[in-house]
Design an enzyme around this catalytic site. Sequence first.
Site, PDB file in Angstrom:
ATOM      1  N   GLU A  61       0.820  -1.203   0.000  1.00  0.00           N
ATOM      2  CA  GLU A  61       0.000   0.000   0.000  1.00  0.00           C
ATOM      3  C   GLU A  61       0.856   1.255   0.000  1.00  0.00           C
ATOM      4  O   GLU A  61       0.529   2.247  -0.663  1.00  0.00           O
ATOM      5  CB  GLU A  61      -0.920   0.004   1.228  1.00  0.00           C
ATOM      6  CG  GLU A  61      -1.909  -1.154   1.266  1.00  0.00           C
ATOM      7  CD  GLU A  61      -1.398  -2.335   2.059  1.00  0.00           C
ATOM      8  OE1 GLU A  61      -2.190  -2.956   2.776  1.00  0.00           O
ATOM      9  OE2 GLU A  61      -0.182  -2.647   1.951  1.00  0.00           O
ATOM     10  N   THR A 204      19.260 -39.397   1.338  1.00  0.00           N
ATOM     11  CA  THR A 204      19.309 -38.600   0.114  1.00  0.00           C
ATOM     12  C   THR A 204      20.681 -37.978  -0.075  1.00  0.00           C
ATOM     13  O   THR A 204      21.207 -37.920  -1.193  1.00  0.00           O
ATOM     14  CB  THR A 204      18.228 -37.508   0.150  1.00  0.00           C
ATOM     15  OG1 THR A 204      16.935 -38.127   0.187  1.00  0.00           O
ATOM     16  CG2 THR A 204      18.316 -36.602  -1.074  1.00  0.00           C
ATOM     17  N   LEU A 301      11.411 -41.066   4.856  1.00  0.00           N
ATOM     18  CA  LEU A 301      11.139 -39.807   5.533  1.00  0.00           C
ATOM     19  C   LEU A 301       9.837 -39.189   5.046  1.00  0.00           C
ATOM     20  O   LEU A 301       9.110 -38.565   5.830  1.00  0.00           O
ATOM     21  CB  LEU A 301      12.302 -38.835   5.327  1.00  0.00           C
ATOM     22  CG  LEU A 301      12.192 -37.478   6.041  1.00  0.00           C
ATOM     23  CD1 LEU A 301      11.935 -37.657   7.534  1.00  0.00           C
ATOM     24  CD2 LEU A 301      13.468 -36.651   5.805  1.00  0.00           C
TER      25      LEU A 301
END
Length: 367
Positions: A61, A204, A301
């Site tokens: 704004e 991973t 996971l």
Amino acid sequence: MTLANPQISAFDRAMIRRCLVLARRALGRTSPNPMVGAVVVRDGKVVGEGFHPAAGQPHAEVFALKDAGERAKGATLYVNLEPCNHYGRTPPCSEATIAAGIAKVVIGMRDPHREASGGIAKLQAAGITVVAGVEEAACRDLNEAFIHSITRDRPFGILKFATTLDGKIATTTGHSAWVTGEESRRRVHRLRAECDAVVVGGNTVRQDNPRLTCHDEEGRNPLRVVMSRTLNLPERAYLWQTDAAPTLVLTETGVRPDLQAELVELGVEVVEIDRLDPLKASLHLHRRGLRSLLWECGGTLAAKAIAAGTVQKIMAFIAPKIIGGQAAPSPVGELGFEKMTEALNLDRVGWQTVGSDLLMTGYLNIN
């Protein structure tokens, strides 16, 4: 005093949609704040525009009103989120709107943040006409992570995975580069830039040695989070190269202090959490001000994250490939279901083509 409720015009809807376009210019850069765009219209013409570029900087704004200048007097302000009504890093937008002489404010949705809400009442008390709920569904979609985080006191979780047509994320040997095509990978890179953190497990890191960056010099890389209760992690990994992006390792109390010290020496942050699990990890990240988590982990996971209620959205990239193999891993591990009637159903499912792949997006209805 109640909200004014005139017939919402097509122009009103178009201006709120313009606010959303402006807000998206700061995609991934405003957290923990929401994405907000604003437009000032006088005599049917746009005389000012703005968006919130980043936390700590002026709100949308303020930029739009400054752009409009004296033309803001008697004009209509359009904004996708209720103007804030509290002193945070910046003054209340409700007061700036009143001071500018705005006559009417059209709002996409109310602010779910208890501390920041109240702008509508403040504007009305000043004699400004207020219309709310314009294009509200689109406004909520844009800031879904912010809304979830504010109302649930935990980050919004997205589980992303890439799978073959027969539901495999890698071969039986663990090889997974690449399941999907280049366009899908670029889409994932953009997704990372939009999220506050990307979360993986130790497996991973060991199997794939990922970078988990947005691969764009101008993009904002997320915080890279590794969850490992045993710290069975390699001493060399791309994730330990913190000049590219920050890395946080979450582990359990007292585990492998020698490796912890080595990681800290490399610039990696290490945090110990008693009995580490996805929920505790998620709550820790929420306390750090993170609104959105991208789970890019393996099936084990992923299943734990779903079961813990830390995943709200699924993004599945499906490649037109078949690799077979009963032992080939799937994107989600054991959830303990024995009957098809126990399967988790997704809501608001959407499909889109990304190169030769399909992207399915849906929301879990268990959270």
